[in-house]
Design a protein around this motif. Structure first.
Motif, PDB file in Angstrom:
ATOM      1  N   THR A   1       7.165 -41.823 -39.986  1.00  0.00           N
ATOM      2  CA  THR A   1       8.088 -42.086 -38.876  1.00  0.00           C
ATOM      3  C   THR A   1       7.888 -43.481 -38.294  1.00  0.00           C
ATOM      4  O   THR A   1       8.734 -43.967 -37.545  1.00  0.00           O
TER       5      THR A   1
ATOM      6  N   VAL B   1      13.532 -36.648 -41.576  1.00  0.00           N
ATOM      7  CA  VAL B   1      13.785 -37.062 -40.188  1.00  0.00           C
ATOM      8  C   VAL B   1      14.114 -35.838 -39.338  1.00  0.00           C
ATOM      9  O   VAL B   1      13.618 -35.689 -38.213  1.00  0.00           O
TER      10      VAL B   1
ATOM     11  N   LEU C   1      11.036 -41.374 -44.935  1.00  0.00           N
ATOM     12  CA  LEU C   1      11.595 -40.065 -44.635  1.00  0.00           C
ATOM     13  C   LEU C   1      13.043 -39.984 -45.097  1.00  0.00           C
ATOM     14  O   LEU C   1      13.828 -40.900 -44.867  1.00  0.00           O
TER      15      LEU C   1
ATOM     16  N   GLU D   1      16.738 -37.814 -44.951  1.00  0.00           N
ATOM     17  CA  GLU D   1      17.464 -37.207 -43.835  1.00  0.00           C
ATOM     18  C   GLU D   1      16.825 -35.882 -43.440  1.00  0.00           C
ATOM     19  O   GLU D   1      16.678 -35.580 -42.248  1.00  0.00           O
TER      20      GLU D   1
END
Length: 287
Positions: free
Chosen positions: A189, A233, A228, A230
């Motif tokens: 992230t 996330v 990441l 989709e």
């Protein structure tokens, strides 16, 4: 239904929690525990954070800390308790906190009415924390509140940190992320600990990290570049949302005005501490 603005509790936590963490990066903790005979940095961390649980073995710390390699924990526990008792470690930790905060914040902030106000607000929020299924919070909740405002604020920050942390571990477990997968996905992230710091402090090998990232790719959470997807996330966002729900009570109890004020004060203290070198420059990042 929440009475707070969206993400208010999380923002407050993100402002309060790091000041608690300063002690783990402070030379003062190593000095205080070194005087007790605890010279290894890993042993010092396990002892300092785990002492509130009592003279526990490695299983308890591995379970409650979640993202450490059990082999690393078992190298130091329960052996560290033959060097210093949990009570002695807790006293040394508080001395280190005192020295650290005085150095990072300076006498003007330490003696300020704003710090006393922040301590009162954070302790009021912690009144709504709950012990069930929250072992690290519950252990710290049994400790006395220090009298001096800067130590009371640090104690309250500890309670709020461990309360949210215990809930976050439940969210990780429910999501099916093992310790290294949790670390690797958080690092992806851009807000988590860098791989270098993870491997240096959590007891995992480079191959453990690589295997975890491969598993995350297999689950469609990371792409070929280690970013990441989709779905990744969305999973990390859901983890934080679940953690927010499990950690809502302290901030609902404090109320919107109190949360806003505590966040404002905590950000000021954190900015000052960070400006004084409270955290390693390369602690956070993907690289």
């Amino acid at each position: 239904m929440s009475t707070l603005p969206p993400l208010a509790g999380r923002r407050c936590h993100n402002a309060v929690n790091p000041l608690h963490s300063t002690v783990y990066f402070s030379p003062d903790l190593g000095k205080e525990l070194g005087e007790l005979g605890i010279d290894d940095s890993n042993a010092a961390y396990f002892a300092a954070r785990g002492a509130a649980l009592g003279a526990v073995g490695p299983g308890t710390v591995t379970a409650t800390f979640y993202n450490f390699n059990h082999e690393l924990v078992a190298r130091h526990l329960p052996a560290v308790w033959s060097v210093a008792s949990p009570e002695a470690v807790l006293d040394a930790r508080l001395r280190a906190v005192d020295t650290t905060l005085r150095r990072l914040l300076g006498p003007e902030i330490i003696d300020s009415p704003e710090l006393a106000e922040a301590a009162e607000l954070a302790l009021r929020a912690a009144e709504a924390c709950t012990r069930h299924a929250r072992p690290l919070y519950a252990a710290h909740a049994d400790l006395p509140v220090p009298e001096q405002p800067h130590l009371a604020y640090w104690h309250a920050a500890t309670l709020l940190r461990e309360h949210r942390g215990d809930g976050h571990l439940a969210a990780l477990l429910a999501a099916g992320l093992d310790p290294v997968e949790a670390l690797a996905s958080h690092t992806a992230t851009g807000k988590g600990m860098s791989p270098r710091w993870v491997l240096a402090t959590r007891g995992w090998r480079r191959t453990d990290w690589e295997d975890a990232t491969e598993r995350l790719r297999g689950h469609g959470l990371l792409d070929g570049e280690g970013e990441l997807t989709e779905a990744g996330v969305a999973l990390r966002a859901e983890l934080e949302d679940v953690t927010d729900r499990l950690d809502a009570a302290p901030y609902e109890h404090l109320g919107a005005e109190g949360v806003a004020r505590l966040t404002e004060l905590a950000r000021g203290f954190l900015f000052t501490a960070a400006s004084e070198g409270a955290f390693p420059a390369d602690l956070i990042g993907k690289g």
